[in-house]
Design a protein around this motif. Structure first.
Motif, PDB file in Angstrom:
ATOM      1  N   MET A   6       1.271  -1.407  -0.304  1.00  0.00           N
ATOM      2  CA  MET A   6       0.505  -0.136  -0.579  1.00  0.00           C
ATOM      3  C   MET A   6       0.817   1.175   0.054  1.00  0.00           C
ATOM      4  SD  MET A   6      -2.780  -1.068   2.613  1.00  0.00           S
ATOM      5  CE  MET A   6      -1.366  -1.405   4.021  1.00  0.00           C
ATOM      6  N   ASN A   7      -0.171   2.237  -0.084  1.00  0.00           N
ATOM      7  CA  ASN A   7       1.031   3.530  -0.466  1.00  0.00           C
ATOM      8  C   ASN A   7       0.187   4.017   1.084  1.00  0.00           C
ATOM      9  OD1 ASN A   7       1.213   6.735  -0.386  1.00  0.00           O
ATOM     10  ND2 ASN A   7       1.913   6.363  -2.577  1.00  0.00           N
ATOM     11  N   ILE A   8       1.237   4.624   1.937  1.00  0.00           N
ATOM     12  CA  ILE A   8       0.868   5.033   3.124  1.00  0.00           C
ATOM     13  C   ILE A   8       0.849   5.378   3.617  1.00  0.00           C
ATOM     14  CG2 ILE A   8       0.507   4.272   5.982  1.00  0.00           C
ATOM     15  CD1 ILE A   8       0.523   1.259   4.937  1.00  0.00           C
ATOM     16  N   ASN A   9       0.634   7.333   3.225  1.00  0.00           N
ATOM     17  CA  ASN A   9       1.372   8.542   3.597  1.00  0.00           C
ATOM     18  C   ASN A   9       2.358   9.172   2.979  1.00  0.00           C
ATOM     19  OD1 ASN A   9      -0.583   8.721   6.545  1.00  0.00           O
ATOM     20  ND2 ASN A   9       1.043   7.827   7.043  1.00  0.00           N
ATOM     21  N   GLY A  10       1.842   8.556   1.469  1.00  0.00           N
ATOM     22  CA  GLY A  10       2.692   9.007   0.402  1.00  0.00           C
ATOM     23  C   GLY A  10       4.232   8.062   0.721  1.00  0.00           C
ATOM     24  N   GLU A  12       5.452   4.195  -0.393  1.00  0.00           N
ATOM     25  CA  GLU A  12       5.028   2.521  -0.820  1.00  0.00           C
ATOM     26  C   GLU A  12       5.579   1.674   0.197  1.00  0.00           C
ATOM     27  OE1 GLU A  12       6.661  -0.645  -4.170  1.00  0.00           O
ATOM     28  OE2 GLU A  12       4.966   1.336  -4.598  1.00  0.00           O
ATOM     29  N   ASN A  53      -7.661   5.905  -0.150  1.00  0.00           N
ATOM     30  CA  ASN A  53      -7.909   6.001  -1.801  1.00  0.00           C
ATOM     31  C   ASN A  53      -8.852   7.390  -1.696  1.00  0.00           C
ATOM     32  OD1 ASN A  53      -6.675   4.178  -2.955  1.00  0.00           O
ATOM     33  ND2 ASN A  53      -8.588   2.390  -2.824  1.00  0.00           N
ATOM     34  N   THR A  71      -4.092   3.498  -1.525  1.00  0.00           N
ATOM     35  CA  THR A  71      -3.163   4.505  -1.461  1.00  0.00           C
ATOM     36  C   THR A  71      -3.759   5.039   0.024  1.00  0.00           C
ATOM     37  OG1 THR A  71      -3.227   5.557  -3.216  1.00  0.00           O
ATOM     38  CG2 THR A  71      -3.260   7.241  -1.418  1.00  0.00           C
ATOM     39  N   ASP A  73      -3.778   7.207   4.315  1.00  0.00           N
ATOM     40  CA  ASP A  73      -4.281   7.541   4.737  1.00  0.00           C
ATOM     41  C   ASP A  73      -4.165   7.905   6.248  1.00  0.00           C
ATOM     42  OD1 ASP A  73      -1.682  10.083   2.537  1.00  0.00           O
ATOM     43  OD2 ASP A  73      -3.708  10.351   1.781  1.00  0.00           O
TER      44      ASP A  73
END
Length: 161
Positions: A6-10, A12, A53, A71, A73
Motif C-alpha cells: 500500500m501507499n501509506i502516507n506517501g 510505498e 483512496n 493509498t 493516509d
C-alpha cells in the motif's frame, strides 16, 4: 500469509497479513503506526478513521488484505512537511478540540474529509458529519469550533454544550 503493498502516507509499504487482519490492526501492529486508535472494534466510535483512496473509512471495518495497491493516509501523515501541525491539527489545539486525545486522530481525519467535500460547513453540517465519531470528554463544541476555524470561518462564541 498474503503480502500486500500500500501507499501509506506517501510511501510505498509492504507487509504480510492474515486474510482476517483488520486494517486498524495491520497499521498498529505490523506497521507501527499507532496514531490510529482502536476504540470499539465494531465500527461505532470513529477513533480508527483513516483515508483509503481519498475517502474516510473506519479502519476496523475493512480487511487489510483487500487493500493491496490502495493509498492509505493516517493521522501520522497529516502534519506539514516540516513536521509542524497542519491547519486542522492546529485548530484542534487552539480551540480545545481535544481533551484525553483518544478520539482526536479519528476526528481530525473525518474533519479533513469534511473540509475537502465542504470547505465552509455550518455548525449543523459539522455535527451531522461527525455523527459516527464519539468523544467522551469534550462535549463536542471545541471540536466543532476547531473545524470551523480550520475552514477559515469565524468561531461562534457559544458555551460548551
Amino acid at each position: 500469509m498474503p503480502k500486500i503493498t500500500m501507499n501509506i502516507n506517501g510511501r510505498e509499504t509492504s507487509t504480510e497479513v492474515e486474510n482476517r487482519t483488520l486494517l486498524s490492526t495491520a497499521l498498529r501492529e505490523n506497521l507501527h503506526l499507532t496514531g490510529t486508535h482502536i476504540g470499539c472494534d465494531t465500527s461505532q466510535c470513529g477513533a480508527c478513521v483513516v483515508h483509503v483512496n481519498g475517502k474516510a473509512v473506519k479502519s476496523c471495518s475493512v480487511f487489510a488484505a483487500e487493500l493491496d495497491g490502495a493509498t492509505v493516509d493516517t493521522i501520522e501523515g497529516q502534519a506539514n512537511a516540516d513536521g509542524s501541525l497542519n491547519v486542522i491539527q492546529q485548530a484542534f489545539q487552539d480551540h480545545h478540540g481535544l481533551q484525553c486525545g483518544f478520539c482526536t486522530p479519528g476526528m481530525v481525519m473525518s474533519a479533513a474529509e469534511l473540509l475537502k467535500v465542504n470547505p465552509k460547513p455550518s455548525e449543523a453540517e459539522i455535527r451531522d458529519y461527525l455523527e459516527g465519531n464519539i468523544c467522551r470528554c469534550t462535549g463536542y463544541q471545541g471540536i466543532v469550533n476547531a473545524i470551523m476555524a480550520a475552514s477559515g470561518q469565524d468561531v461562534p462564541s457559544i458555551a460548551a454544550e
